[in-house]
Design an enzyme around this catalytic site. Structure first.
Site, PDB file in Angstrom:
ATOM      1  N   ASP A 107      18.929 -12.340  -6.475  1.00 34.04           N
ATOM      2  CA  ASP A 107      17.835 -12.661  -7.393  1.00 34.04           C
ATOM      3  C   ASP A 107      17.962 -11.904  -8.709  1.00 34.04           C
ATOM      4  OD1 ASP A 107      16.632 -14.446  -5.734  1.00 34.04           O
ATOM      5  OD2 ASP A 107      14.822 -13.273  -5.357  1.00 34.04           O
ATOM      6  N   HIS A 149       7.313  -8.890 -12.260  1.00 36.27           N
ATOM      7  CA  HIS A 149       7.590  -8.484 -10.877  1.00 36.27           C
ATOM      8  C   HIS A 149       8.238  -7.113 -10.758  1.00 36.27           C
ATOM      9  CE1 HIS A 149       6.398 -12.358  -9.385  1.00 36.27           C
ATOM     10  NE2 HIS A 149       7.383 -13.009  -9.987  1.00 36.27           N
ATOM     11  N   GLY A 157      12.362 -10.384  -8.299  1.00 35.42           N
ATOM     12  CA  GLY A 157      12.041 -11.698  -8.855  1.00 35.42           C
ATOM     13  C   GLY A 157      12.560 -11.930 -10.258  1.00 35.42           C
ATOM     14  N   ASP A 184       1.361 -17.340 -14.930  1.00 33.08           N
ATOM     15  CA  ASP A 184       2.616 -17.692 -14.261  1.00 33.08           C
ATOM     16  C   ASP A 184       2.271 -18.237 -12.877  1.00 33.08           C
ATOM     17  OD1 ASP A 184       5.109 -17.028 -12.578  1.00 33.08           O
ATOM     18  OD2 ASP A 184       5.805 -16.400 -14.559  1.00 33.08           O
ATOM     19  N   HIS A 186       3.713 -17.523 -10.199  1.00 32.01           N
ATOM     20  CA  HIS A 186       3.907 -16.444  -9.235  1.00 32.01           C
ATOM     21  C   HIS A 186       2.912 -15.314  -9.496  1.00 32.01           C
ATOM     22  CE1 HIS A 186       7.850 -18.515  -9.479  1.00 32.01           C
ATOM     23  NE2 HIS A 186       7.817 -18.349  -8.172  1.00 32.01           N
ATOM     24  N   ASP A 272       6.342 -21.571 -15.657  1.00 31.81           N
ATOM     25  CA  ASP A 272       6.693 -22.214 -14.390  1.00 31.81           C
ATOM     26  C   ASP A 272       5.480 -22.822 -13.697  1.00 31.81           C
ATOM     27  OD1 ASP A 272       5.640 -19.734 -13.876  1.00 31.81           O
ATOM     28  OD2 ASP A 272       7.349 -18.991 -12.724  1.00 31.81           O
ATOM     29  N   TYR A 311      11.566 -22.470 -15.674  1.00 30.26           N
ATOM     30  CA  TYR A 311      12.943 -22.729 -15.258  1.00 30.26           C
ATOM     31  C   TYR A 311      13.415 -24.143 -15.551  1.00 30.26           C
ATOM     32  CZ  TYR A 311      11.592 -18.375 -13.300  1.00 30.26           C
ATOM     33  OH  TYR A 311      11.107 -17.088 -13.194  1.00 30.26           O
TER      34      TYR A 311
END
Length: 478
Positions: A107, A149, A157, A184, A186, A272, A311
């Site tokens: 990652d 992250h 991440g 985001d 996430h 994202d 992404y």
């Protein structure tokens, strides 16, 4: 509403803002590796759109000064920063134990220029905070930042250095209270953890929750000790659309602004959460995503806008270009101007893309319940916290190069004769014109974050005692 020395115009003049925009022309050259979902080139694509929509001439365009070791160590552990500075692709086979210790791998790979990349994006976010602290601008933008992250002692991440935490620490030198908002897809786990036990920073994260990276962000995670109720988590399910998102965002953030009364706001604009993202599962339009920016801008509080995830890079560029226009109070034409990356935006060549017809699993009763619980938590905050008078830490001095396009108007004309902005005296300023360059085309194959459960590590709090280890409160790993 606390305004302080950075008060912004309101009423009929509320549309006008001074905006400082941070951009390093080299940022698009960094490359995580073949097939990796994170592509820093999206920042260059965004800049190209800003240039050809004519937005650069309305902003102060700055090249960030790279963050120094001592800047990064204001949050990150010394040995972790030392490792990032020294690791190279050629040397990594000799440091397998360290790679595992600091969570460097698939990652978060080692790539050429890794440390310079970290210094660049962190420098932009801290530089934006410094500009806001000095009242030079009303809104600062660093689309290369927002890597939420990263932890004190490890990468996570796709994030190595947590520029958001560093920027908030800078803002806390001037402001009693700072609000962090994360849109985001996430959960903003790294930022939440860093400030989990303080009442001077409130963190609010809107994110996909469940079997999804990083597996944290339960609605029951509310903070610890003096930070209790100063962490808000808004857990969402697949397919959320603009209307459903706003039914939560506006009432919750309106109440947060009323109760917490921050002196500055940091908004992480991870793209994202847009419809059609390569790693995402939400169904927001660009206008819906940007409505969050418009709403937080409306409070006339110093605002730091940061990037984050995203992404499907053509949509990332669309989104952050449009949101830069929102920051400036300018509505952009949907028809896209010709520019270096025009072919990426076919076949429609428009700024906006329609959301899909995917199912919205966020049912009305669920949304009502989430909103009710979070508003109830906020009602338990009796008043905005304050801090006793103390000697203020010294201001950070970050020197930036002013970027200039070949066809750009005189920068001084954009700021007027009374501008208090100080520019470094460079005889050869770095050009802002984006170069045409071949890069790997963004593929449609799906990628995913690898599963890493939050380990609930303690953090050395800058203003409060350490939080005890907190569980993820998650029903599944991401």
């Amino acid at each position: 509403m606390e305004s302080g020395e950075n008060s912004l115009p309101s009423g009929s003049d509320g549309v006008k803002r001074k905006v400082s925009y941070f951009y390093d022309p080299e940022v698009g050259n960094y490359y995580y590796g073949l097939g990796h979902a994170m592509k820093p080139h999206r920042i260059r694509m965004t800049h190209a759109l800003l240039a050809h929509y004519g937005l650069l001439q309305h902003m102060q365009v700055l090249k960030p000064s790279p963050a120094k070791d001592r800047d990064l160590c204001k949050f990150h552990a010394d040995d972790y920063v030392d490792f990032l500075r020294g690791i190279t692709p050629d040397a990594q086979q000799d440091q397998l134990r360290q790679l595992k210790r600091f969570n460097i791998g698939e990652d978060c790979p080692v790539f050429d220029g890794l440390y310079s990349f970290c210094q660049t994006y962190a420098g932009g976010s801290v530089g934006g905070a410094v500009k806001l602290n000095h009242g030079v601008c009303d809104i600062a933008i660093n689309w290369a930042g927002g890597l939420h992250h990263a932890k004190k002692c490890e990468a996570s991440g796709f994030c190595y250095v947590n520029d958001i935490v560093l920027a908030i620490l800078e803002l806390l030198k001037v402001h009693e209270r700072v609000l962090y908002v994360d849109i985001d897809i996430h959960h903003g786990d790294g930022v939440e953890e860093a400030f989990y036990a303080t009442d001077r920073v409130m963190t609010v994260s809107f994110h996909k929750f469940g079997d999804y990276f990083p597996g944290t962000g339960d609605i029951r995670d509310i903070g610890y000790g003096k930070g209790k109720y100063y962490s808000l988590n808004v857990p969402l399910d697949d397919g959320i659309d603009d209307e459903s998102y706003m039914s939560l965002f506006k009432p919750i953030m309106g109440k947060v602004m009323e109760v917490f009364r921050p002196g500055a706001v940091v908004l992480q604009c991870g793209a994202d959460s847009l419809s059609g993202d390569r790693l995402g599962c939400f169904n927001l339009s660009i206008k819906g995503h940007a409505e969050c920016v418009k709403y937080m801008r409306s409070f006339n509080v110093p605002l730091l806008l940061l990037g984050g995830g995203g992404y499907t890079i053509r949509n990332v560029a669309r989104c952050w270009c449009y949101e830069t226009g929102i920051a400036l109070g300018m509505e952009l034409e949907d028809k896209m101007p010709q520019h270096e990356y025009y072919e990426y935006f076919g076949p429609d060549y428009t700024l906006h893309v329609a959301p899909s017809n995917m199912e919205n699993k966020n049912f009305r009763d669920l949304l009502d319940d989430i909103r009710s619980k979070l508003l109830d938590n906020l009602s338990k905050l009796q008043h905005a916290p304050s801090v006793p008078f103390q000697e203020r830490p010294p201001d950070t001095e970050l020197h930036q190069v002013v970027l200039r396009d070949e066809d750009e108007d005189d920068k001084d004309e954009r700021w007027g004769p009374d501008s208090d902005t100080e520019f470094d005296d460079y005889s050869n300023p770095v050009p802002g014109r984006v170069k045409r360059e071949y890069i790997e085309v963004d593929r449609n194959d799906s990628g995913s974050y690898h599963n890493h459960l939050d380990r609930g590590r303690d953090f050395d709090m800058p203003f409060k005692e350490n939080a005890s280890s907190k569980g993820s409160g998650s029903n599944g790993s991401g």
